[in-house]
Scaffold this motif. Structure first.
Motif, PDB file in Angstrom:
ATOM      1  N   ALA A   4      81.620  32.053  32.134  1.00 60.56           N
ATOM      2  CA  ALA A   4      80.354  32.390  31.674  1.00 60.56           C
ATOM      3  C   ALA A   4      80.329  33.816  30.890  1.00 60.56           C
ATOM      4  N   ALA A   5      81.199  34.820  31.359  1.00 62.13           N
ATOM      5  CA  ALA A   5      81.320  36.072  30.490  1.00 62.13           C
ATOM      6  C   ALA A   5      82.082  36.112  28.887  1.00 62.13           C
ATOM      7  N   GLY A   6      82.846  34.583  29.007  1.00 62.46           N
ATOM      8  CA  GLY A   6      83.741  34.521  27.790  1.00 62.46           C
ATOM      9  C   GLY A   6      84.884  35.311  27.822  1.00 62.46           C
ATOM     10  N   MET A   7      85.506  35.734  29.221  1.00 58.05           N
ATOM     11  CA  MET A   7      86.703  36.251  29.433  1.00 58.05           C
ATOM     12  C   MET A   7      87.774  35.489  30.316  1.00 58.05           C
ATOM     13  N   GLN A   8      88.746  35.936  30.448  1.00 58.21           N
ATOM     14  CA  GLN A   8      89.792  35.449  31.565  1.00 58.21           C
ATOM     15  C   GLN A   8      89.501  35.983  32.870  1.00 58.21           C
ATOM     16  N   PRO A   9      89.894  35.148  33.792  1.00 52.64           N
ATOM     17  CA  PRO A   9      89.920  35.555  35.097  1.00 52.64           C
ATOM     18  C   PRO A   9      90.618  36.997  35.498  1.00 52.64           C
ATOM     19  N   PRO A  10      91.563  37.514  35.092  1.00 54.36           N
ATOM     20  CA  PRO A  10      92.476  38.694  35.269  1.00 54.36           C
ATOM     21  C   PRO A  10      91.364  39.855  34.819  1.00 54.36           C
ATOM     22  N   ALA A  11      90.314  39.535  33.917  1.00 47.28           N
ATOM     23  CA  ALA A  11      89.534  40.577  33.627  1.00 47.28           C
ATOM     24  C   ALA A  11      88.765  41.088  34.891  1.00 47.28           C
ATOM     25  N   ILE A  12      88.183  40.325  35.585  1.00 45.64           N
ATOM     26  CA  ILE A  12      87.336  40.497  36.661  1.00 45.64           C
ATOM     27  C   ILE A  12      88.143  41.498  37.608  1.00 45.64           C
ATOM     28  N   TYR A  13      89.558  40.973  38.050  1.00 46.34           N
ATOM     29  CA  TYR A  13      90.335  41.902  38.784  1.00 46.34           C
ATOM     30  C   TYR A  13      90.606  43.029  38.228  1.00 46.34           C
ATOM     31  N   ARG A  14      90.704  43.108  36.997  1.00 48.44           N
ATOM     32  CA  ARG A  14      90.839  44.605  36.399  1.00 48.44           C
ATOM     33  C   ARG A  14      89.655  45.349  36.416  1.00 48.44           C
ATOM     34  N   HIS A  15      88.363  44.886  36.421  1.00 51.88           N
ATOM     35  CA  HIS A  15      87.493  45.845  36.468  1.00 51.88           C
ATOM     36  C   HIS A  15      86.907  46.032  37.928  1.00 51.88           C
ATOM     37  N   PHE A  16      87.178  45.095  38.685  1.00 53.98           N
ATOM     38  CA  PHE A  16      86.395  45.115  39.912  1.00 53.98           C
ATOM     39  C   PHE A  16      87.361  45.030  41.166  1.00 53.98           C
ATOM     40  N   GLY A  17      88.782  44.777  40.878  1.00 53.12           N
ATOM     41  CA  GLY A  17      89.429  44.547  42.095  1.00 53.12           C
ATOM     42  C   GLY A  17      89.588  43.301  42.899  1.00 53.12           C
ATOM     43  N   ASP A  18      88.612  42.717  43.291  1.00 56.54           N
ATOM     44  CA  ASP A  18      88.456  41.294  43.851  1.00 56.54           C
ATOM     45  C   ASP A  18      87.043  40.897  43.782  1.00 56.54           C
ATOM     46  N   LYS A  19      86.742  39.777  44.362  1.00 55.44           N
ATOM     47  CA  LYS A  19      85.337  39.225  44.396  1.00 55.44           C
ATOM     48  C   LYS A  19      84.437  40.083  45.132  1.00 55.44           C
ATOM     49  N   ASP A  20      84.886  40.688  46.116  1.00 55.42           N
ATOM     50  CA  ASP A  20      83.849  41.431  47.075  1.00 55.42           C
ATOM     51  C   ASP A  20      83.555  42.763  46.113  1.00 55.42           C
ATOM     52  N   GLY A  21      84.459  43.319  45.300  1.00 53.37           N
ATOM     53  CA  GLY A  21      84.059  44.341  44.221  1.00 53.37           C
ATOM     54  C   GLY A  21      83.098  43.999  43.310  1.00 53.37           C
ATOM     55  N   LEU A  22      83.261  42.590  42.815  1.00 53.12           N
ATOM     56  CA  LEU A  22      82.423  42.311  41.756  1.00 53.12           C
ATOM     57  C   LEU A  22      80.833  42.084  42.472  1.00 53.12           C
ATOM     58  N   LEU A  23      80.817  41.545  43.923  1.00 51.71           N
ATOM     59  CA  LEU A  23      79.563  41.302  44.334  1.00 51.71           C
ATOM     60  C   LEU A  23      78.824  42.626  44.681  1.00 51.71           C
ATOM     61  N   GLU A  24      79.724  43.752  45.225  1.00 55.63           N
ATOM     62  CA  GLU A  24      79.169  45.068  45.242  1.00 55.63           C
ATOM     63  C   GLU A  24      78.474  45.703  43.804  1.00 55.63           C
ATOM     64  N   ALA A  25      79.179  45.438  42.746  1.00 49.66           N
ATOM     65  CA  ALA A  25      78.672  45.728  41.486  1.00 49.66           C
ATOM     66  C   ALA A  25      77.531  44.900  41.065  1.00 49.66           C
ATOM     67  N   VAL A  26      77.200  43.786  41.343  1.00 52.29           N
ATOM     68  CA  VAL A  26      76.227  42.795  41.475  1.00 52.29           C
ATOM     69  C   VAL A  26      74.913  43.557  42.334  1.00 52.29           C
ATOM     70  N   ALA A  27      75.167  43.945  43.290  1.00 51.80           N
ATOM     71  CA  ALA A  27      74.132  44.309  44.221  1.00 51.80           C
ATOM     72  C   ALA A  27      73.839  45.924  43.432  1.00 51.80           C
ATOM     73  N   GLU A  28      74.578  46.747  43.121  1.00 55.40           N
ATOM     74  CA  GLU A  28      74.286  47.735  42.064  1.00 55.40           C
ATOM     75  C   GLU A  28      73.270  47.709  41.203  1.00 55.40           C
TER      76      GLU A  28
END
Length: 237
Positions: free
Chosen positions: A38-62
């Motif tokens: 959906a973001a037009g990126m590759q999955p490794p970009a998520i781990y690079r920016h947020f570490g894991d899915k939990d880190g992504l959800l923390e960023a979503v909450a923020e």
């Protein structure tokens, strides 16, 4: 609080993509692969920016807290003339946000205990400032910490109850009653809704509740008709 990402930030694109999936498809739709696509990126970009899915959800909450804080700051004065009216409006704003954005609100609520949530802490500071103004004006009925907890608990509880109730049984009056219960518990102000009701509507509710399921004196068709009449009367204000 750290500055927000700019609109062309890859990190913000990922977060906004996750929010979109969360609100359109629920928590199960927020997979790292789906968010990356959906973001037009590759999955490794998520781990690079947020570490894991939990880190992504923390960023979503923020991100959710930042959006909410922006709406609060736009609607409230620093020195309100009526701190009780301000409390009511602020509570309504929280509940309106939660009712309109249930997925995001749920993620924000789960992350509320994280000390790393700068926007959440800023929101708490606003809440405690509001409570202090009530105390300074002589309105507060309980201690400041308890007051803040009651305000939070009733707002979150209202949102959870609203979404857990089937849509055809949701009654907006519930939100008003919960808000005024909070006001009565926290402040010395009079509730803005009547404490008791009399007349045909109240009598119809009482009779409907007292009717047995198998009243032998009435046929099944008569019972059905009576309950329909009582329901109509009970709905009249």
């Amino acid at each position: 609080m750290a500055p927000r990402d700019t609109t062309d930030s890859p990190r913000l694109r990922i977060v906004e993509a996750a929010v979109g999936l969360l609100e359109s498809g629920g928590p199960d739709a927020v997979s790292t692969r789906a968010v990356a696509a959906a973001a037009g990126m590759q999955p490794p970009a998520i781990y690079r920016h947020f570490g894991d899915k939990d880190g992504l959800l923390e960023a979503v909450a923020e991100h959710g807290y930042e959006l909410f804080l922006e709406s609060k700051r736009a609607q409230f004065d620093d020195t309100p003339e009526d701190p009780v009216a301000e409390l009511r409006r602020a509570w309504d704003l929280v509940v309106e946000f939660g009712v309109s954005r249930p997925g995001l609100f749920a993620v924000m609520t789960r992350a509320a205990g994280s000390s790393s949530q700068d926007a959440h802490r800023a929101g708490l500071e606003i809440l405690h400032g509001r409570v202090r103004r009530l105390a300074a004006a002589g309105w507060l009925r309980v201690g400041e910490e308890l007051a803040a907890q009651i305000i939070q608990a009733t707002g979150q509880g209202a949102v959870v109850t609203w979404h857990s109730t089937p849509a055809d049984r949701r009654d907006p009056a519930l939100l008003t009653v919960l808000r005024e219960s909070m006001v009565a518990a926290v402040t010395r102000a009079e509730p803005a809704v009547p404490a008791a009701e009399s007349g045909p509507a109240a009598a119809a509710r009482a009779l409907r509740a007292a009717l047995p399921d198998d009243a032998d004196v009435l046929t099944e068709a008569e019972q059905h008709l009576l309950r329909e009449w009582l329901t109509r009367l009970a709905a009249q204000s």
